[in-house]
Structures are given as C-alpha cells and as structure tokens.
Motif scaffolding. Structure first.
Motif, PDB file in Angstrom:
ATOM      1  N   ASN A  58      26.414  -7.498  86.876  1.00 33.05           N
ATOM      2  CA  ASN A  58      26.182  -6.213  87.526  1.00 33.05           C
ATOM      3  C   ASN A  58      25.572  -5.224  86.537  1.00 33.05           C
ATOM      4  N   HIS A  59      25.000  -4.168  87.074  1.00 30.44           N
ATOM      5  CA  HIS A  59      24.592  -3.043  86.244  1.00 30.44           C
ATOM      6  C   HIS A  59      25.850  -2.284  85.837  1.00 30.44           C
ATOM      7  N   VAL A  60      25.944  -1.933  84.561  1.00 27.73           N
ATOM      8  CA  VAL A  60      27.122  -1.218  84.058  1.00 27.73           C
ATOM      9  C   VAL A  60      26.682   0.131  83.497  1.00 27.73           C
ATOM     10  N   GLY A  61      27.334   1.188  83.980  1.00 28.52           N
ATOM     11  CA  GLY A  61      27.065   2.522  83.457  1.00 28.52           C
ATOM     12  C   GLY A  61      28.070   2.868  82.373  1.00 28.52           C
ATOM     13  N   TYR A  62      27.623   3.646  81.386  1.00 29.29           N
ATOM     14  CA  TYR A  62      28.534   4.011  80.298  1.00 29.29           C
ATOM     15  C   TYR A  62      28.365   5.487  79.945  1.00 29.29           C
ATOM     16  N   LYS A  63      29.390   5.993  79.271  1.00 24.46           N
ATOM     17  CA  LYS A  63      29.372   7.373  78.786  1.00 24.46           C
ATOM     18  C   LYS A  63      30.147   7.427  77.480  1.00 24.46           C
ATOM     19  N   VAL A  64      29.631   8.192  76.493  1.00 23.61           N
ATOM     20  CA  VAL A  64      30.283   8.303  75.194  1.00 23.61           C
ATOM     21  C   VAL A  64      30.786   9.733  75.002  1.00 23.61           C
ATOM     22  N   LYS A  65      32.062   9.854  74.646  1.00 23.22           N
ATOM     23  CA  LYS A  65      32.664  11.147  74.357  1.00 23.22           C
ATOM     24  C   LYS A  65      33.142  11.178  72.906  1.00 23.22           C
ATOM     25  N   THR A  66      33.285  12.383  72.359  1.00 24.54           N
ATOM     26  CA  THR A  66      33.806  12.527  71.001  1.00 24.54           C
ATOM     27  C   THR A  66      34.728  13.734  70.915  1.00 24.54           C
ATOM     28  N   THR A  67      35.655  13.677  69.989  1.00 27.94           N
ATOM     29  CA  THR A  67      36.575  14.800  69.782  1.00 27.94           C
ATOM     30  C   THR A  67      35.913  15.952  69.036  1.00 27.94           C
ATOM     31  N   ASN A  68      34.722  15.723  68.486  1.00 25.64           N
ATOM     32  CA  ASN A  68      34.028  16.768  67.720  1.00 25.64           C
ATOM     33  C   ASN A  68      32.547  16.784  68.109  1.00 25.64           C
ATOM     34  N   PRO A  69      32.235  17.277  69.309  1.00 24.86           N
ATOM     35  CA  PRO A  69      30.845  17.219  69.807  1.00 24.86           C
ATOM     36  C   PRO A  69      29.846  18.041  68.997  1.00 24.86           C
ATOM     37  N   LYS A  70      30.296  19.076  68.288  1.00 24.55           N
ATOM     38  CA  LYS A  70      29.377  19.891  67.493  1.00 24.55           C
ATOM     39  C   LYS A  70      28.936  19.178  66.212  1.00 24.55           C
ATOM     40  N   LYS A  71      29.707  18.208  65.801  1.00 26.73           N
ATOM     41  CA  LYS A  71      29.435  17.519  64.545  1.00 26.73           C
ATOM     42  C   LYS A  71      28.530  16.303  64.730  1.00 26.73           C
ATOM     43  N   TYR A  72      28.519  15.749  65.952  1.00 28.27           N
ATOM     44  CA  TYR A  72      27.795  14.499  66.188  1.00 28.27           C
ATOM     45  C   TYR A  72      26.798  14.631  67.336  1.00 28.27           C
ATOM     46  N   VAL A 113      24.595   7.133  66.716  1.00 23.63           N
ATOM     47  CA  VAL A 113      25.418   8.327  66.510  1.00 23.63           C
ATOM     48  C   VAL A 113      24.975   8.978  65.200  1.00 23.63           C
ATOM     49  N   THR A 114      24.547  10.228  65.275  1.00 25.65           N
ATOM     50  CA  THR A 114      24.076  10.947  64.093  1.00 25.65           C
ATOM     51  C   THR A 114      25.052  12.058  63.737  1.00 25.65           C
ATOM     52  N   MET A 115      25.511  12.038  62.500  1.00 21.68           N
ATOM     53  CA  MET A 115      26.424  13.073  62.012  1.00 21.68           C
ATOM     54  C   MET A 115      25.608  14.176  61.348  1.00 21.68           C
ATOM     55  N   GLN A 116      25.909  15.409  61.697  1.00 22.12           N
ATOM     56  CA  GLN A 116      25.205  16.542  61.103  1.00 22.12           C
ATOM     57  C   GLN A 116      25.489  16.610  59.601  1.00 22.12           C
ATOM     58  N   ALA A 117      24.584  17.237  58.865  1.00 22.68           N
ATOM     59  CA  ALA A 117      24.716  17.340  57.414  1.00 22.68           C
ATOM     60  C   ALA A 117      26.019  18.045  57.042  1.00 22.68           C
ATOM     61  N   GLN A 118      26.739  17.451  56.104  1.00 18.83           N
ATOM     62  CA  GLN A 118      28.008  17.997  55.650  1.00 18.83           C
ATOM     63  C   GLN A 118      27.838  18.677  54.291  1.00 18.83           C
ATOM     64  N   LYS A 119      28.454  19.836  54.127  1.00 20.02           N
ATOM     65  CA  LYS A 119      28.335  20.580  52.874  1.00 20.02           C
ATOM     66  C   LYS A 119      29.309  20.092  51.809  1.00 20.02           C
ATOM     67  N   GLU A 120      30.431  19.513  52.242  1.00 17.17           N
ATOM     68  CA  GLU A 120      31.410  19.002  51.279  1.00 17.17           C
ATOM     69  C   GLU A 120      32.138  17.814  51.868  1.00 17.17           C
ATOM     70  N   ALA A 121      32.612  16.948  50.989  1.00 16.16           N
ATOM     71  CA  ALA A 121      33.327  15.750  51.416  1.00 16.16           C
ATOM     72  C   ALA A 121      34.828  16.014  51.415  1.00 16.16           C
ATOM     73  N   PRO A 122      35.565  15.429  52.354  1.00 15.29           N
ATOM     74  CA  PRO A 122      37.020  15.595  52.346  1.00 15.29           C
ATOM     75  C   PRO A 122      37.624  14.965  51.100  1.00 15.29           C
ATOM     76  N   PRO A 123      38.672  15.536  50.545  1.00 13.50           N
ATOM     77  CA  PRO A 123      39.258  15.021  49.293  1.00 13.50           C
ATOM     78  C   PRO A 123      39.674  13.557  49.372  1.00 13.50           C
ATOM     79  N   ASP A 124      40.212  13.150  50.514  1.00 12.74           N
ATOM     80  CA  ASP A 124      40.697  11.777  50.654  1.00 12.74           C
ATOM     81  C   ASP A 124      39.681  10.854  51.330  1.00 12.74           C
ATOM     82  N   MET A 125      38.485  11.376  51.633  1.00 16.01           N
ATOM     83  CA  MET A 125      37.432  10.604  52.304  1.00 16.01           C
ATOM     84  C   MET A 125      37.909  10.028  53.637  1.00 16.01           C
TER      85      MET A 125
END
Length: 214
Positions: free
Chosen positions: A36-50, A69-81
């Motif tokens: 069958n044809h399958v429809g899909y949708k992608v959601k994220t908890t942080n839509p402004k970032k991706y 999925v493209t992540m916007q440019a980050q100015k700093e990395a989290p300490p624990d990555m």
C-alpha cells in the motif's frame, strides 16, 4: 533499525558531527514494507532547532525514501555532549495513488480511526576529530605542505624528462653523424681507416659515455 508492520526506519539514532557555527545534516531511510501507499509525518520536541525535509510525504509500495534532518548552527557545545532532543515518526496507510498533498495532520490523530504506527528517534552528538576541528588550522597546514611537496615532485619529474629527451636527441644526432663518417670511410681508398676517422670515433665514444653517465 526499527521494523514495523508498515515501515522500517534506519537508523534510530540521528548522529550529528558537532561543529560550532555550522549547519549539520543527518539522514534516515524509510522503507515501505507493504503493498500500500504509506503516509508519514515527522515531529520533533525542538522544531526551532531542526529542519526536516520532507517532514511529510508518501512512501510508495515496497520502496524507500530518504529524510534529511538539518540542525541549525550551534554557538556552543553541551558540556557532556548529550542531547535530549527527540523525534517521532508516524506512519499510516494512505489511499491508493496518494501524494504528499493528500497527507494531512488529521490522518495521524486517534479520532481519524487510522492505525498509526510510531517510531521514536533520538539525537546523538559526535565529537569531531582533531583534523576536523572548528579552527581547521591543522588540516590547512597539512594541505599546504602536501601541495608544496607535490609541486616540487612534478617540477623535478619535468626537469628529468626534459634532460632525458635532450640526451636522446643528441645521441641520435651523433649516431647519424657516425653513420655518415663510416659510409665515407668505406668509399675512401687505401683499404684502411684514416687517422682522422679514428680520432672522430674516439671523440664520439667519449661524448656518448658522458651522456650515458649523466
């Protein structure tokens, strides 16, 4: 990899090589396991970032599509990555011949009556290696050094080739002159080689020996 009744999602971890001040992309493959044809949708908890492209679509029967999925440019990395962002991929059976325009948000709600298959994805940060660090100085120096050495090698090869061609040309010219002298000597009378011919042959031998050694 997650294999459901409708689709297979690979991979389950969206890995991003974290480089500061730079957009980074990760991709996943969505395979339709049905006829069958399958429809899909992608959601994220942080839509402004991706940015997800395409975030809604249709996968044809027994075929595969790719989602970026493209992540916007980050100015700093989290300490624990570590990253707590999550993604949710929902899929439903669509009508035959459906296109992206036919996929609506209402199709993925409980009230729609559709069987909605869900797959959760997590984000993983990957530390860049020293050669791919944000300043890029080490890699640049290595590239410059490599280019310099390559240019020197090419110049040396060209020089040696030119010298070889010149030596071959001169050697051929000497052989031609030697043949002329020999033919002239054969025609001369007296039955023996003249003193001049012997001297010329000796000089030519010395020149050839010098060229070969060079």
């Amino acid at each position: 990899m997650s294999t459901g009744e409708l689709v297979t999602v690979d991979p389950l971890d969206l890995k991003f090589l974290l480089e500061l001040n730079k957009q980074i992309s990760s991709s996943l493959k969505l395979t339709n396991n049905t006829n069958n044809h399958v429809g899909y949708k992608v959601k994220t908890t942080n839509p402004k970032k991706y940015c997800v492209r395409p975030n809604t679509g249709v996968v044809l029967p027994r075929s595969t599509c790719e989602i970026t999925v493209t992540m916007q440019a980050q100015k700093e990395a989290p300490p624990d990555m570590q990253c707590r962002d999550k993604f949710l991929l929902q899929s439903v059976i669509a009508k035959p011949g459906a296109t992206t325009k036919d996929i609506t948000p209402e199709m993925f709600t409980k009230d729609s009556g559709n069987v909605v298959e869900e797959c959760k994805l997590k984000v993983v940060y990957v530390s860049p290696t020293p050669s791919t660090s944000s300043n890029g100085l080490g890699g640049s120096r290595m590239q410059v050094d490599s280019l310099d050495k390559s240019s020197e090698v090419r110049a040396l090869i060209l020089k040696l080739t030119n010298e070889k061609n010149a030596a071959i040309e001169q050697s051929n010219r000497i052989r031609q002159e030697l043949d002329l002298l020999r033919r002239g000597s054969n025609k001369s009378q007296g039955g023996g080689a003249s003193l001049v011919f012997v001297i010329v042959v000796g000089l030519i031998g010395l020149i050839l020996g010098y060229i070969i050694k060079k």
